[in-house]
Design an enzyme around this catalytic site. Structure first.
Site, PDB file in Angstrom:
ATOM      1  N   CYS A   1      26.291  33.497  39.190  1.00 40.61           N
ATOM      2  CA  CYS A   1      27.721  33.611  38.902  1.00 40.61           C
ATOM      3  C   CYS A   1      28.198  34.929  39.492  1.00 40.61           C
ATOM      4  O   CYS A   1      28.003  35.187  40.676  1.00 40.61           O
ATOM      5  CB  CYS A   1      27.995  33.481  37.414  1.00 40.61           C
TER       6      CYS A   1
ATOM      7  N   ARG B   1      27.149  34.100  33.026  1.00 42.72           N
ATOM      8  CA  ARG B   1      27.524  32.690  32.990  1.00 42.72           C
ATOM      9  C   ARG B   1      26.403  31.817  33.565  1.00 42.72           C
ATOM     10  O   ARG B   1      26.198  30.684  33.139  1.00 42.72           O
ATOM     11  CB  ARG B   1      28.824  32.462  33.761  1.00 42.72           C
TER      12      ARG B   1
END
Lengths: 98, 282
Positions: free
Chosen positions: B233, B238
């Site tokens: 990410c 994430r």
């Protein structure tokens, strides 16, 4: 949140000219809603960001120019969608009434 | 692992609030969130102050982790349950990090802080004190961590999964839209990486989607599960969320998290970059 004032969040220290800002407040009746979750969805409905509202019910996103949807989640409320358009150098102010 | 082994719900947490062998740990992007209220008995790990090296652009190593967890009162045989804001992004990062250093029994609270708050469950301000332990970490398990060179070699060869938002993938945004867009690196993605935003794996309330929905999501995205996969990410949190989905819930063992992610790759010289909504070519 410190710096909050009537009419919207303070923009002191923010490079407004180079940002596309969407900000506002979540209210229930006359009262600001602390701890609601505001999600920013892009033009295809895809999640882009999410913030909890501040003690004064405020939220802010640094978006890109274009059309966005704000989806607000809060206890004891159904999710609520609002459409908003962001522009570079502009500040889109939104009041979300639950 | 499996969903049953790696996820717990809020009712399970409430039933174990007094269990001394269960350690609740809140990890947030907004590191002040814990101080405004947290689940009873939970301790806090600051993903930046506690878990990042501070000098090297990396997380802390084995020795510092052992000292940290000993001081915070986390034992090797404790069940550690992570939760946090931002749909558990940083809690998933801490989960991945604890797995990397060999903690056996780690779990995520499904839905994290948001689901807990939306349910109007209790948050308290008292901070618990846990007796010190003598924590021993394992050597890092690099089968779940990808570094830069492996990622460059994976272009056009392995599955690269960019889990950022479509606008970040295309290069129209450099960071999630609740953060100022002041990042210095260029925009775009690693060529041949597909874009499967982390958010497609979660419901609006932050809980994970069902196993069937998750399998369909990655099948529809064309993920060849027989090939190795690397998720990334912007700074690796994430992608920890997606690593959790693929490696822990769906039990795929050939998945790594590239925690250097776009903040590293997008600042490298001599590597290819793709912009726009298409994957690009090797």
């Amino acid at each position: 949140m410190c710096g909050a004032k009537t009419g919207g969040l303070s923009l002191e220290g923010v490079d407004v000219d180079n940002e596309s800002i969407i900000q506002g407040v979540v209210v229930r009746g006359d009262a600001p809603v602390n701890g609601a979750y505001v999600r920013l969805l892009d033009r295809t409905g895809e999640f882009t960001a999410e913030v909890p509202t501040s003690a004064t019910g405020h939220f802010r996103f640094f978006a890109a120019p274009g059309a966005w949807t704000l989806r607000t989640l809060a206890p004891r409320s159904e999710p609520l969608d609002r459409q908003v358009v962001a522009s570079k150098g502009g500040v889109a102010e939104i009041t979300v009434a639950l | 692992m499996s969903r049953q082994a790696s996820l717990v719900d809020a009712d399970w947490v409430e039933a174990h609030l007094d269990d001394p062998k269960v350690v609740l740990i809140e990890v947030d992007e907004d590191t002040t969130a814990y101080d405004k209220g947290h689940i009873e008995g939970a301790i806090k790990l600051d993903w930046k102050q506690d878990l990042q090296d501070g000098v090297r652009h990396d997380f802390i190593g084995k020795d510092r982790l052992e000292a940290l967890l000993s001081e915070r009162g986390v034992g090797n045989d404790d069940t550690v349950v992570f939760y946090g804001g931002n749909n558990n992004w940083f809690a998933a990062y801490a989960y991945w990090y604890f797995k990397l250093y060999g903690h056996d029994d780690v779990k995520l609270l499904d839905g994290g802080r948001k689901r807990w708050e939306l349910d109007s469950r209790e948050l308290v301000e008292e901070t618990p004190s846990r007796p010190a332990t003598s924590y021993t970490a394992a050597e890092p398990d690099l089968s779940i961590r990808a570094f830069r060179d492996e990622v460059v070699d994976a272009i056009g060869v392995k599955n690269l999964i960019d889990v950022r938002s479509p606008d970040e993938y295309a290069g129209r945004l450099l960071a999630p839209a609740h953060l100022p867009q002041e990042a210095a690196q260029i925009g775009g993605h690693i060529p041949t990486a597909g874009n499967v935003p982390w958010s497609k794996a979660a419901n609006d309330d932050g809980t994970f989607k069902s196993d069937d929905e998750l399998r369909r999501l990655y099948a529809d995205a064309g993920l060849d599960t027989s090939n190795d996969s690397i998720a990334y990410c912007r700074i690796g949190e994430r992608s920890s969320h997606t690593w959790f989905v693929l490696h822990e819930i769906l039990e795929l063992d050939n998945v790594k998290n590239y925690d250097g992610s776009w903040s590293e790759y997008g600042s490298l010289r001599g590597v290819p970059v793709a912009v726009g909504d298409e994957r690009g070519t090797a």
